[in-house]
Design a protein around this motif. Structure first.
Motif, short mmCIF file in Angstrom:
data_model
loop_
_atom_site.label_atom_id
_atom_site.label_comp_id
_atom_site.label_asym_id
_atom_site.label_seq_id
_atom_site.Cartn_x
_atom_site.Cartn_y
_atom_site.Cartn_z
N TRP A 133 65.91 -115.69 48.11
CA TRP A 133 67.29 -115.05 48.60
C TRP A 133 68.66 -115.56 47.74
CZ3 TRP A 133 70.81 -117.88 50.36
CH2 TRP A 133 70.75 -119.56 51.08
N THR A 134 69.36 -115.11 47.49
CA THR A 134 70.36 -115.77 47.21
C THR A 134 71.00 -114.51 48.14
OG1 THR A 134 70.72 -113.62 46.10
CG2 THR A 134 70.02 -115.86 44.32
N SER A 135 73.05 -114.66 47.95
CA SER A 135 73.79 -114.22 48.60
C SER A 135 74.91 -114.38 48.34
CB SER A 135 73.58 -114.90 50.61
OG SER A 135 74.85 -116.47 50.47
N ASP A 136 76.37 -112.80 48.52
CA ASP A 136 77.52 -113.04 47.82
C ASP A 136 77.84 -111.65 48.61
OD1 ASP A 136 75.79 -110.37 46.59
OD2 ASP A 136 75.16 -111.64 45.08
N ASP A 137 78.63 -111.61 47.78
CA ASP A 137 79.44 -110.15 48.35
C ASP A 137 79.79 -108.80 48.30
OD1 ASP A 137 80.70 -110.20 46.04
OD2 ASP A 137 82.87 -110.48 46.79
N ARG A 138 77.97 -108.63 47.70
CA ARG A 138 77.80 -107.25 46.95
C ARG A 138 76.02 -106.58 46.90
NH1 ARG A 138 79.67 -108.59 41.02
NH2 ARG A 138 78.24 -110.69 41.73
N PRO A 139 75.85 -105.57 47.38
CA PRO A 139 74.84 -105.04 47.22
C PRO A 139 73.75 -105.09 46.56
CG PRO A 139 75.80 -103.38 47.24
CD PRO A 139 77.37 -104.57 46.86
N ALA A 140 72.41 -105.72 46.51
CA ALA A 140 71.87 -105.57 45.07
C ALA A 140 70.86 -104.14 44.80
CB ALA A 140 70.55 -106.36 45.54
N PRO A 141 71.36 -104.48 43.01
CA PRO A 141 71.38 -103.08 42.57
C PRO A 141 70.01 -102.07 42.61
CG PRO A 141 71.72 -104.54 41.00
CD PRO A 141 72.09 -105.31 42.79
N ASP A 142 68.96 -103.45 43.12
CA ASP A 142 67.83 -102.39 42.89
C ASP A 142 66.93 -103.17 44.50
OD1 ASP A 142 67.87 -105.84 43.09
OD2 ASP A 142 66.26 -106.14 41.77
N ALA A 143 67.71 -103.00 45.06
CA ALA A 143 67.50 -103.09 46.69
C ALA A 143 67.05 -102.31 47.36
CB ALA A 143 68.60 -103.77 47.75
N ALA A 144 65.64 -101.84 47.25
CA ALA A 144 64.76 -100.41 48.18
C ALA A 144 65.07 -100.22 49.46
CB ALA A 144 63.16 -100.56 48.04
N LEU A 145 65.58 -101.66 49.90
CA LEU A 145 66.42 -100.35 51.70
C LEU A 145 67.40 -101.98 51.97
CD1 LEU A 145 65.47 -100.03 54.71
CD2 LEU A 145 63.69 -102.10 54.72
N THR A 146 68.46 -101.04 52.57
CA THR A 146 69.34 -101.89 53.24
C THR A 146 69.26 -101.96 54.85
OG1 THR A 146 70.75 -102.22 51.38
CG2 THR A 146 71.65 -103.15 52.72
N LEU A 147 69.40 -102.97 54.87
CA LEU A 147 69.86 -103.18 56.79
C LEU A 147 71.09 -103.44 56.87
CD1 LEU A 147 66.22 -103.69 56.06
CD2 LEU A 147 66.52 -104.54 58.41
N THR A 148 71.61 -102.96 57.85
CA THR A 148 73.37 -103.23 58.29
C THR A 148 73.03 -104.33 59.12
OG1 THR A 148 74.12 -101.77 56.35
CG2 THR A 148 76.02 -102.65 58.28
N MET A 149 73.48 -104.89 59.79
CA MET A 149 73.20 -105.41 61.30
C MET A 149 74.25 -106.99 61.56
SD MET A 149 69.74 -106.92 61.18
CE MET A 149 69.10 -107.99 58.48
N THR A 150 73.78 -107.32 62.75
CA THR A 150 74.58 -108.08 63.56
C THR A 150 73.45 -109.00 63.50
OG1 THR A 150 74.47 -108.06 65.60
CG2 THR A 150 76.15 -107.03 64.69
N ARG A 151 73.13 -111.28 63.56
CA ARG A 151 72.65 -111.69 63.48
C ARG A 151 72.27 -111.07 65.19
NH1 ARG A 151 73.00 -116.79 61.56
NH2 ARG A 151 73.57 -118.29 63.39
N PRO A 152 72.30 -111.40 66.44
CA PRO A 152 71.52 -110.58 67.26
C PRO A 152 70.81 -110.16 67.73
CG PRO A 152 74.30 -111.35 67.99
CD PRO A 152 73.90 -111.25 66.52
N GLN A 153 71.14 -109.13 66.76
CA GLN A 153 69.96 -107.78 65.76
C GLN A 153 68.66 -108.22 64.77
OE1 GLN A 153 73.42 -104.53 64.31
NE2 GLN A 153 72.90 -104.11 66.89
N LEU A 154 69.15 -109.48 64.19
CA LEU A 154 68.36 -109.76 63.03
C LEU A 154 66.90 -110.20 63.91
CD1 LEU A 154 67.43 -110.85 60.44
CD2 LEU A 154 69.25 -112.70 60.89
N LEU A 155 67.82 -111.76 64.60
CA LEU A 155 66.98 -112.07 66.05
C LEU A 155 66.08 -111.79 66.12
CD1 LEU A 155 69.52 -114.61 67.23
CD2 LEU A 155 67.51 -115.25 64.97
N ARG A 156 67.14 -110.77 67.40
CA ARG A 156 65.45 -109.37 67.82
C ARG A 156 64.45 -108.81 67.34
NH1 ARG A 156 71.00 -108.03 70.96
NH2 ARG A 156 70.75 -106.65 69.51
N LEU A 157 65.14 -108.32 65.86
CA LEU A 157 64.26 -107.96 64.63
C LEU A 157 62.97 -109.31 64.99
CD1 LEU A 157 63.13 -105.26 63.01
CD2 LEU A 157 65.08 -106.55 61.30
#
Length: 401
Positions: free
Chosen positions: A340-364
């Motif tokens: 993994w890496t992180s920054d403030d821009r979406p990856a141009p080759d990402a096949a899927l983007t999940l927009t969520m909060t941290r609690p939603q990530l943990l529930r997932l």
């Protein structure tokens, strides 16, 4: 790399192993010439006054070759006697050159026999006479390639055989079927598995009773660690031998009582418990929500990465983004490795983007669904990623096979 360069690299990759040499003692088995050359080169380097050069293995001249019972693989020699042609430079070593050559011939023939090659003659040529041996060159990394992912039942059965390190695809798919015959390509481990080593230890020392007696001898002298080493081989040789298990458990208990370090004390006493009572299932402590919320997103991804089943994930290439707050976390699964890496821009080759909060990530990740999560792209990427994660198994043997 140009298309032509790619073709050249592919051809070299196929030719690199050299010819396939028949193993005389095993019908239907062949060894790559490169592997044989490397093994023979190592023993040749150990002969005093010898600097190994080119080495080639081929069919013996005018040898009568019977019809093989199995199809000969592409690039393979038919079963029959073999011949070694080797070049070497001789270093002034205080002994006659014929004596050096005879020793080299003897070790090459012995090493070839140990590999299972039916070598009947070795032709040696001296290419140079040196005053002193040249400085050794840095060892080149062994030619390697990643083991291909396959769910072929034949390959899976082969991987269960002790000593098989991986299936390979140098000549084509790991398992090739044609004309009622099956060809399997695999690499062997450099060392025997622990159980095989243990059997040889016990056999060398004279059996289980002899190993226990020698272990008692070293324990009486205060050498508990070496006594444990001997008894560990005895247990791996015969896990059902209660005498060896009890004697080893006694030594682990003594080591545990003497250990001041709590971690090592737990190691020793847990080993003794396993030998006497078997593996005891342990209740896994559950973490509260506060503990999970204290983890960073990077730590959460790392906890997933160590659970990836590499062989199953080998052929997958997945790129997805987790958009949490103002940060995009870019997850990549390539060659069985999740990073993994992180920054403030979406990856141009990402096949899927999940927009969520941290609690939603943990529930997932806890298997509670995707309620409230916005998913943009190929939703199957998420299921394919979660599908190659293993469930940790806390109850595993520590000191038994």
């Amino acid at each position: 790399m140009t298309t032509g360069d790619g073709w050249t690299a592919a051809v070299r990759d196929r030719l690199a192993p050299g010819r396939l040499l028949p193993l005389g003692a095993v019908a239907g088995a062949w060894l790559a010439e490169r592997a044989a050359r490397e093994a023979l080169g190592r023993v040749a380097s150990g002969v005093r006054g010898v600097v190994p050069g080119a080495l080639r293995i081929g069919a013996a001249a005018e040898a009568e070759v019977p019809d093989p019972p199995f199809p000969v693989p592409p690039g393979g020699l038919a079963p029959g006697p073999l011949r070694i042609d080797a070049e070497f430079a001789a270093v002034a070593a205080g002994r006659p050159l014929p004596e050096t050559a005879e020793e080299l011939r003897a070790v090459l023939l012995a090493a070839a026999a140990e590999l299972g090659l039916a070598v009947v003659e070795a032709d040696l040529r001296v290419t140079d006479l040196l005053e002193e041996a040249p400085a050794p060159e840095p060892a080149a990394p062994p030619p390697g390639r990643a083991a291909p992912a396959t769910d072929d039942p034949v390959a899976e059965a082969v991987l269960l055989v002790p000593g098989v390190a991986a299936v390979t695809d140098v000549l084509g798919p790991p398992v090739h079927r044609a004309g009622g015959a099956v060809r399997v390509e695999f690499a062997v481990a450099a060392e025997h598995p622990p159980a095989e080593v243990a059997r040889r230890w016990v056999e060398t020392l004279g059996g289980q009773a002899a190993v226990r007696a020698r272990a008692r001898h070293y324990a009486d002298r205060g050498d508990l660690r070496f006594a444990v080493t001997l008894l560990n081989h005895a247990v791996f040789d015969d896990p059902r031998n209660e005498r060896s298990r009890r004697q080893l458990a006694e030594l682990y208990t003594r080591l545990g009582r003497k250990a001041e370090n709590a971690v090592w004390r737990n190691f020793y006493l847990t080993a003794a418990q396993e030998l006497l009572d078997g593996i005891t299932p342990h209740a896994t402590a559950s973490l509260g929500p506060d503990m999970y919320l204290a983890l960073t997103v990077g730590q959460i991804v790392d906890s997933m990465a160590v659970r990836v089943d590499g062989p199953r994930a080998w052929s997958l290439r997945l790129v997805l983004d987790w958009h949490i707050g103002d940060t995009y976390w870019h997850l990549r699964l390539v060659n069985g490795l999740l990073t993994w890496t992180s920054d403030d821009r979406p990856a141009p080759d990402a096949a899927l983007t999940l927009t969520m909060t941290r609690p939603q990530l943990l529930r997932l990740l806890a298997g509670q669904g995707t309620a409230g999560i916005t998913m943009d792209g190929d939703r199957t990427v998420l299921s394919r990623l979660l599908g190659v994660l293993d469930t940790p198994e806390p109850d595993f043997p520590i000191v038994t096979p």
